[in-house]
Design a protein around this motif. Sequence first.
Motif, PDB file in Angstrom:
ATOM      1  N   PRO A  17     -61.683  42.262  31.205  1.00 54.08           N
ATOM      2  CA  PRO A  17     -61.824  43.585  30.630  1.00 54.08           C
ATOM      3  C   PRO A  17     -61.023  44.669  31.341  1.00 54.08           C
ATOM      4  O   PRO A  17     -60.792  45.728  30.800  1.00 54.08           O
ATOM      5  N   ALA A  18     -60.589  44.419  32.560  1.00 57.55           N
ATOM      6  CA  ALA A  18     -59.865  45.435  33.313  1.00 57.55           C
ATOM      7  C   ALA A  18     -58.421  45.591  32.867  1.00 57.55           C
ATOM      8  O   ALA A  18     -57.721  46.478  33.317  1.00 57.55           O
ATOM      9  N   VAL A  19     -57.951  44.765  31.979  1.00 60.10           N
ATOM     10  CA  VAL A  19     -56.563  44.794  31.554  1.00 60.10           C
ATOM     11  C   VAL A  19     -56.380  45.818  30.439  1.00 60.10           C
ATOM     12  O   VAL A  19     -57.041  45.753  29.415  1.00 60.10           O
ATOM     13  N   ALA A  20     -55.498  46.779  30.653  1.00 59.49           N
ATOM     14  CA  ALA A  20     -55.158  47.742  29.611  1.00 59.49           C
ATOM     15  C   ALA A  20     -54.143  47.076  28.676  1.00 59.49           C
ATOM     16  O   ALA A  20     -53.700  45.962  28.921  1.00 59.49           O
ATOM     17  N   PHE A  21     -53.804  47.748  27.613  1.00 59.22           N
ATOM     18  CA  PHE A  21     -52.808  47.191  26.703  1.00 59.22           C
ATOM     19  C   PHE A  21     -51.435  47.283  27.363  1.00 59.22           C
ATOM     20  O   PHE A  21     -50.886  48.372  27.509  1.00 59.22           O
ATOM     21  N   PRO A  22     -50.882  46.163  27.794  1.00 61.47           N
ATOM     22  CA  PRO A  22     -49.608  46.175  28.515  1.00 61.47           C
ATOM     23  C   PRO A  22     -48.474  46.903  27.793  1.00 61.47           C
ATOM     24  O   PRO A  22     -47.706  47.600  28.451  1.00 61.47           O
ATOM     25  N   PHE A  51     -55.430  53.983  35.479  1.00 61.37           N
ATOM     26  CA  PHE A  51     -56.046  55.301  35.530  1.00 61.37           C
ATOM     27  C   PHE A  51     -55.148  56.386  34.948  1.00 61.37           C
ATOM     28  O   PHE A  51     -55.556  57.538  34.859  1.00 61.37           O
ATOM     29  N   VAL A  52     -53.945  56.044  34.541  1.00 65.43           N
ATOM     30  CA  VAL A  52     -53.117  57.017  33.831  1.00 65.43           C
ATOM     31  C   VAL A  52     -53.849  57.431  32.555  1.00 65.43           C
ATOM     32  O   VAL A  52     -53.877  58.604  32.196  1.00 65.43           O
ATOM     33  N   CYS A  53     -54.488  56.474  31.894  1.00 65.57           N
ATOM     34  CA  CYS A  53     -55.202  56.750  30.634  1.00 65.57           C
ATOM     35  C   CYS A  53     -56.717  56.592  30.737  1.00 65.57           C
ATOM     36  O   CYS A  53     -57.450  57.175  29.938  1.00 65.57           O
ATOM     37  N   HIS A  54     -57.177  55.773  31.662  1.00 67.52           N
ATOM     38  CA  HIS A  54     -58.597  55.435  31.727  1.00 67.52           C
ATOM     39  C   HIS A  54     -59.283  56.153  32.875  1.00 67.52           C
ATOM     40  O   HIS A  54     -58.636  56.675  33.774  1.00 67.52           O
ATOM     41  N   GLN A  55     -60.613  56.138  32.828  1.00 68.11           N
ATOM     42  CA  GLN A  55     -61.413  56.761  33.880  1.00 68.11           C
ATOM     43  C   GLN A  55     -62.578  55.859  34.240  1.00 68.11           C
ATOM     44  O   GLN A  55     -63.222  55.285  33.366  1.00 68.11           O
ATOM     45  N   GLY A  56     -62.849  55.750  35.520  1.00 65.57           N
ATOM     46  CA  GLY A  56     -63.974  54.956  35.984  1.00 65.57           C
ATOM     47  C   GLY A  56     -63.719  53.469  35.880  1.00 65.57           C
ATOM     48  O   GLY A  56     -62.590  53.021  35.691  1.00 65.57           O
ATOM     49  N   LYS A  57     -64.796  52.690  35.995  1.00 66.75           N
ATOM     50  CA  LYS A  57     -64.670  51.236  36.020  1.00 66.75           C
ATOM     51  C   LYS A  57     -64.440  50.620  34.646  1.00 66.75           C
ATOM     52  O   LYS A  57     -63.726  49.646  34.513  1.00 66.75           O
ATOM     53  N   SER A  58     -65.054  51.165  33.622  1.00 72.94           N
ATOM     54  CA  SER A  58     -64.922  50.601  32.285  1.00 72.94           C
ATOM     55  C   SER A  58     -63.673  51.120  31.598  1.00 72.94           C
ATOM     56  O   SER A  58     -63.448  52.340  31.538  1.00 72.94           O
ATOM     57  N   LYS A  60     -63.250  51.251  28.658  1.00 67.21           N
ATOM     58  CA  LYS A  60     -63.651  51.944  27.432  1.00 67.21           C
ATOM     59  C   LYS A  60     -63.649  53.448  27.650  1.00 67.21           C
ATOM     60  O   LYS A  60     -63.562  54.214  26.705  1.00 67.21           O
ATOM     61  N   ASN A  61     -63.724  53.859  28.916  1.00 70.87           N
ATOM     62  CA  ASN A  61     -63.706  55.287  29.253  1.00 70.87           C
ATOM     63  C   ASN A  61     -62.268  55.750  29.379  1.00 70.87           C
ATOM     64  O   ASN A  61     -61.488  55.166  30.131  1.00 70.87           O
ATOM     65  N   ARG A  62     -61.945  56.797  28.661  1.00 64.74           N
ATOM     66  CA  ARG A  62     -60.595  57.360  28.740  1.00 64.74           C
ATOM     67  C   ARG A  62     -60.666  58.759  29.329  1.00 64.74           C
ATOM     68  O   ARG A  62     -61.587  59.511  29.038  1.00 64.74           O
ATOM     69  N   ASN A  63     -59.657  59.097  30.120  1.00 57.86           N
ATOM     70  CA  ASN A  63     -59.550  60.462  30.612  1.00 57.86           C
ATOM     71  C   ASN A  63     -58.948  61.315  29.479  1.00 57.86           C
ATOM     72  O   ASN A  63     -58.630  60.771  28.410  1.00 57.86           O
ATOM     73  N   ASP A 121     -58.465  60.778  42.396  1.00 53.36           N
ATOM     74  CA  ASP A 121     -59.892  60.667  42.731  1.00 53.36           C
ATOM     75  C   ASP A 121     -60.763  60.978  41.524  1.00 53.36           C
ATOM     76  O   ASP A 121     -61.781  60.325  41.294  1.00 53.36           O
ATOM     77  N   ALA A 122     -60.362  61.965  40.732  1.00 50.93           N
ATOM     78  CA  ALA A 122     -61.152  62.336  39.548  1.00 50.93           C
ATOM     79  C   ALA A 122     -61.155  61.224  38.500  1.00 50.93           C
ATOM     80  O   ALA A 122     -62.200  60.942  37.908  1.00 50.93           O
ATOM     81  N   VAL A 123     -60.019  60.602  38.272  1.00 54.82           N
ATOM     82  CA  VAL A 123     -59.972  59.564  37.243  1.00 54.82           C
ATOM     83  C   VAL A 123     -60.579  58.241  37.706  1.00 54.82           C
ATOM     84  O   VAL A 123     -60.978  57.433  36.879  1.00 54.82           O
ATOM     85  N   LYS A 124     -60.675  58.050  39.005  1.00 60.97           N
ATOM     86  CA  LYS A 124     -61.346  56.845  39.507  1.00 60.97           C
ATOM     87  C   LYS A 124     -62.859  56.976  39.427  1.00 60.97           C
ATOM     88  O   LYS A 124     -63.575  55.989  39.366  1.00 60.97           O
ATOM     89  N   ALA A 125     -63.361  58.218  39.422  1.00 61.06           N
ATOM     90  CA  ALA A 125     -64.793  58.461  39.372  1.00 61.06           C
ATOM     91  C   ALA A 125     -65.338  58.160  37.969  1.00 61.06           C
ATOM     92  O   ALA A 125     -64.635  58.320  36.974  1.00 61.06           O
ATOM     93  N   GLU A 126     -66.579  57.747  37.939  1.00 56.01           N
ATOM     94  CA  GLU A 126     -67.221  57.506  36.643  1.00 56.01           C
ATOM     95  C   GLU A 126     -67.348  58.823  35.905  1.00 56.01           C
ATOM     96  O   GLU A 126     -67.653  59.858  36.513  1.00 56.01           O
ATOM     97  N   PRO A 127     -67.097  58.829  34.600  1.00 57.90           N
ATOM     98  CA  PRO A 127     -67.206  60.074  33.839  1.00 57.90           C
ATOM     99  C   PRO A 127     -68.655  60.542  33.748  1.00 57.90           C
ATOM    100  O   PRO A 127     -69.583  59.729  33.774  1.00 57.90           O
ATOM    101  N   ALA A 128     -68.826  61.842  33.628  1.00 55.56           N
ATOM    102  CA  ALA A 128     -70.175  62.399  33.454  1.00 55.56           C
ATOM    103  C   ALA A 128     -70.686  61.997  32.082  1.00 55.56           C
ATOM    104  O   ALA A 128     -69.937  61.898  31.113  1.00 55.56           O
ATOM    105  N   LYS A 129     -71.972  61.725  32.022  1.00 58.16           N
ATOM    106  CA  LYS A 129     -72.547  61.295  30.741  1.00 58.16           C
ATOM    107  C   LYS A 129     -73.179  62.429  30.008  1.00 58.16           C
ATOM    108  O   LYS A 129     -73.551  63.403  30.459  1.00 58.16           O
TER     109      LYS A 129
END
Length: 129
Positions: A17-22, A51-58, A60-63, A121-129
């Motif tokens: 699941p950690a693989v983005a669309f190459p 983390f250019v496009c995603h945020q946190g561990k999942s 599914k979360n996008r910045n 650091d902000a994009v590595k953090a889990e997004p606020a819910k």
Amino acid sequence: MLRRLLALMVVAGVIAPAVAFPPFQKQFLAKYADGTDEAFTKLAKGDAKCFVCHQGKSKKNRNPYGQALAELIGKKDQKDTDKIVAALEEVAKKPSNPKDSKSPTFGELIEEGKLPGGDLDAVKAEPAK
């Protein structure tokens, strides 16, 4: 033997699941991390990666940058290089804060050598819910 197979399946399930669309990442790197700005290239290809496009561990979360791109392209567009490049160019013109039209555009942030979705650091953090 069964335990090893099960362990391998668990590891594969965690890693996959950690693989983005190459193709999306490849076009972003070709366009913006071509070595012209060595520090940004190192950041985008190194610590930032997904983390250019995603945020946190999942993934599914996008910045904010990833959200703006997702409005224009999706999984079905992986093989359409022209559409990916057009989406990158269109999103570069959008304000980085959709609530503030005077905020720097995503493209301006990239030109400044910053990640378009926020600092690392902000994009590595889990997004606020």
